[in-house]
Design a protein around this motif. Sequence first.
Motif, short mmCIF file in Angstrom:
data_model
loop_
_atom_site.label_atom_id
_atom_site.label_comp_id
_atom_site.label_asym_id
_atom_site.label_seq_id
_atom_site.Cartn_x
_atom_site.Cartn_y
_atom_site.Cartn_z
N GLU A 66 7.71 -5.46 5.89
CA GLU A 66 8.89 -6.31 6.07
C GLU A 66 10.17 -5.55 5.73
O GLU A 66 11.26 -5.94 6.16
CB GLU A 66 8.78 -7.55 5.18
CG GLU A 66 7.61 -8.47 5.55
CD GLU A 66 7.45 -9.63 4.58
OE1 GLU A 66 8.39 -9.86 3.78
OE2 GLU A 66 6.41 -10.29 4.62
N PHE A 67 10.04 -4.46 4.94
CA PHE A 67 11.19 -3.66 4.55
C PHE A 67 11.28 -2.37 5.38
O PHE A 67 12.02 -1.45 5.02
CB PHE A 67 11.09 -3.32 3.06
CG PHE A 67 11.15 -4.53 2.16
CD1 PHE A 67 12.37 -4.98 1.66
CD2 PHE A 67 10.00 -5.23 1.85
CE1 PHE A 67 12.42 -6.10 0.84
CE2 PHE A 67 10.05 -6.35 1.03
CZ PHE A 67 11.27 -6.80 0.53
N GLY A 68 10.51 -2.32 6.45
CA GLY A 68 10.54 -1.15 7.31
C GLY A 68 9.75 0.03 6.79
O GLY A 68 9.96 1.17 7.21
N LEU A 69 8.82 -0.24 5.86
CA LEU A 69 8.04 0.82 5.26
C LEU A 69 6.61 0.78 5.80
O LEU A 69 5.99 -0.28 5.89
CB LEU A 69 8.00 0.66 3.74
CG LEU A 69 9.36 0.60 3.03
CD1 LEU A 69 9.18 0.31 1.55
CD2 LEU A 69 10.13 1.91 3.22
N ASN A 70 6.08 1.95 6.15
CA ASN A 70 4.71 2.04 6.61
C ASN A 70 3.78 2.11 5.41
O ASN A 70 4.10 2.72 4.38
CB ASN A 70 4.51 3.28 7.48
CG ASN A 70 5.36 3.22 8.73
OD1 ASN A 70 5.55 2.15 9.31
ND2 ASN A 70 5.88 4.37 9.16
N LYS A 71 2.62 1.50 5.52
CA LYS A 71 1.69 1.52 4.40
C LYS A 71 0.25 1.56 4.92
O LYS A 71 -0.03 1.16 6.04
CB LYS A 71 1.86 0.28 3.53
CG LYS A 71 1.47 -1.04 4.22
CD LYS A 71 1.53 -2.19 3.26
CE LYS A 71 1.17 -3.51 3.96
NZ LYS A 71 -0.22 -3.53 4.47
N THR A 72 -0.60 2.08 4.07
CA THR A 72 -2.03 1.96 4.33
C THR A 72 -2.50 0.66 3.68
O THR A 72 -1.72 -0.06 3.07
CB THR A 72 -2.79 3.15 3.72
OG1 THR A 72 -2.50 3.21 2.32
CG2 THR A 72 -2.37 4.46 4.38
N GLU A 73 -3.77 0.34 3.81
CA GLU A 73 -4.27 -0.90 3.22
C GLU A 73 -4.10 -0.89 1.71
O GLU A 73 -4.49 0.06 1.03
CB GLU A 73 -5.76 -1.07 3.56
CG GLU A 73 -6.34 -2.40 3.17
CD GLU A 73 -5.72 -3.55 3.97
OE1 GLU A 73 -5.68 -4.67 3.43
OE2 GLU A 73 -5.31 -3.33 5.13
N ALA A 74 -3.48 -1.95 1.17
CA ALA A 74 -3.26 -2.04 -0.27
C ALA A 74 -4.57 -2.32 -1.00
O ALA A 74 -5.38 -3.12 -0.54
CB ALA A 74 -2.24 -3.14 -0.57
N SER A 75 -4.79 -1.66 -2.11
CA SER A 75 -5.97 -1.89 -2.92
C SER A 75 -5.60 -1.65 -4.39
O SER A 75 -4.51 -1.19 -4.70
CB SER A 75 -7.12 -0.96 -2.50
OG SER A 75 -6.75 0.39 -2.70
N PHE A 76 -6.52 -1.99 -5.28
CA PHE A 76 -6.23 -1.79 -6.70
C PHE A 76 -7.51 -1.50 -7.47
O PHE A 76 -8.62 -1.78 -7.02
CB PHE A 76 -5.52 -3.02 -7.29
CG PHE A 76 -6.34 -4.29 -7.22
CD1 PHE A 76 -7.24 -4.60 -8.22
CD2 PHE A 76 -6.18 -5.17 -6.16
CE1 PHE A 76 -7.99 -5.76 -8.16
CE2 PHE A 76 -6.93 -6.35 -6.09
CZ PHE A 76 -7.85 -6.64 -7.10
N ASP A 77 -7.31 -0.94 -8.66
CA ASP A 77 -8.40 -0.67 -9.60
C ASP A 77 -8.18 -1.61 -10.79
O ASP A 77 -7.31 -1.37 -11.63
CB ASP A 77 -8.35 0.80 -10.04
CG ASP A 77 -9.47 1.17 -11.01
OD1 ASP A 77 -10.04 0.24 -11.64
OD2 ASP A 77 -9.75 2.36 -11.16
N PHE A 78 -8.96 -2.69 -10.85
CA PHE A 78 -8.73 -3.71 -11.87
C PHE A 78 -8.87 -3.15 -13.28
O PHE A 78 -8.09 -3.48 -14.18
CB PHE A 78 -9.69 -4.88 -11.68
CG PHE A 78 -9.47 -6.01 -12.64
CD1 PHE A 78 -8.31 -6.78 -12.57
CD2 PHE A 78 -10.41 -6.30 -13.61
CE1 PHE A 78 -8.11 -7.81 -13.47
CE2 PHE A 78 -10.22 -7.34 -14.50
CZ PHE A 78 -9.06 -8.10 -14.42
N SER A 79 -9.84 -2.28 -13.49
CA SER A 79 -10.04 -1.71 -14.83
C SER A 79 -8.83 -0.89 -15.26
O SER A 79 -8.46 -0.88 -16.44
CB SER A 79 -11.31 -0.86 -14.88
OG SER A 79 -11.20 0.25 -13.99
#
Length: 462
Positions: A66-79
Amino acid sequence: MNYDIIVIGSGPGGYVAAIRAAQLGFKTAVVERENLGGICLNWGCIPTKALIKSAHVYEEIKHAEEFGLNKTEASFDFSHIVKRSRGVADKMNKGVGFLLKKNKIDVINGNAQVKPGKKIEVTDKDGKKTEYSASHIIIATGARSRVLPNLPQDGKKIIGYREALTLPTMPKSMIVVGSGAIGIEFAYIYATMGTKVTVVEFLPNIVPVEDEEVSKHVEKSIKKHGIDVMVNSSVERVETKGDGVKAFVKTANGEVTLEADIILSAVGITANIENLGLEEVGISTDKGRIIVDSFYKTNIPGYYAIGDVIPGPALAHVASAEGILCVEKIKGMNVEPIDYGNIPGCTYCSPEIASVGMTEKKAKESGYEIKVGKFPFIASGKATANGDTDGFIKVIYDAKYGELLGCHMVGNGVTDMIAEAVAVRRLEATSHEILTTIHPHPTLSESFKGATEAAYGEAIDL
């Protein structure tokens, strides 16, 4: 072993009181049974904000395009998210230790009991008992998660806020019982990172201490986050057999059964006043809190209490203010009691909530003729540029004198803006003075002036 002041507890009330006492020349000691900084720094205010920051960043990454930025799939490491949160808490804990050492305050580790004759007995981890005396003893032992008979916390399937900060894995589903600040903040954290969250609230509105218009807006917003909300509902009993947990919820339309991996009980707090020796000394309590006067003296000379163990709002900044006032009064300074009608409250969900003073309903019930103004962030240039226009600022003025009776904010960033309204009320500034105070543009803070303009029919940007 003799001191001018001994403070029992090193939370935001206790350690602040101790430092102010040392600044005023008192020989001071702090007794702490667990971690310096108390619940706030170790298991409350600070580590939850670290988790919220991670959730907020994750949410922003998902909307990067939405801000004109390209991204890969967002993910996270909960630990790793939990590890960062604990690291932040640990850093703050060490900071308190540094401040106490800097101010030459003795730290005594162990469990304290007050004794008659202005004495305390401290039992260390090995069971050794040592007696200390002081001219003034301040009780600042804080509070813990309240446990209801129908929601017995086992630390695994039915948890409190401490366990919620250090879960080993992300639950797929969670029932949050209670929609105060603790419940709503954790609901936001876990829902943002993918947990299916249901909030159960006994009262008609979530975040029930807030202005009704704010509560309704927050409910609508968190539902957009995928959080289910049940108001006028209560958990009557639970079952923990099997892999998950079942909650049997009483609603206006009958009983409903909810199933989840885990239940978070966020139904308030209980003051830590047991096993302190209050009865032996003769210190008066009522409804689980220590009774004090306007300067935190108990009924027994030389003994004081501040923070969550006394009646009033259980907030870190309130405890700190009480601690400072308490020791300044002991010093004999010319001080005034705290105005508990001008205490800001903040909830760090998304959108954030911040408020001070009367709600619109309370102002009307108190007999005021009022002027109400509201400025939606959708009309704010800064909020629009930020890509986050959810929320508004609402002001309530006394029509006769222009006194600011209350201010209620909802929207990301508002917890950093509410102090202006607190200062306005403290200084008894009028609506005219707000209207003629130049606010910087473009900022979210100028919306406070915009809401005031709306209250008086002078809105420029609406």
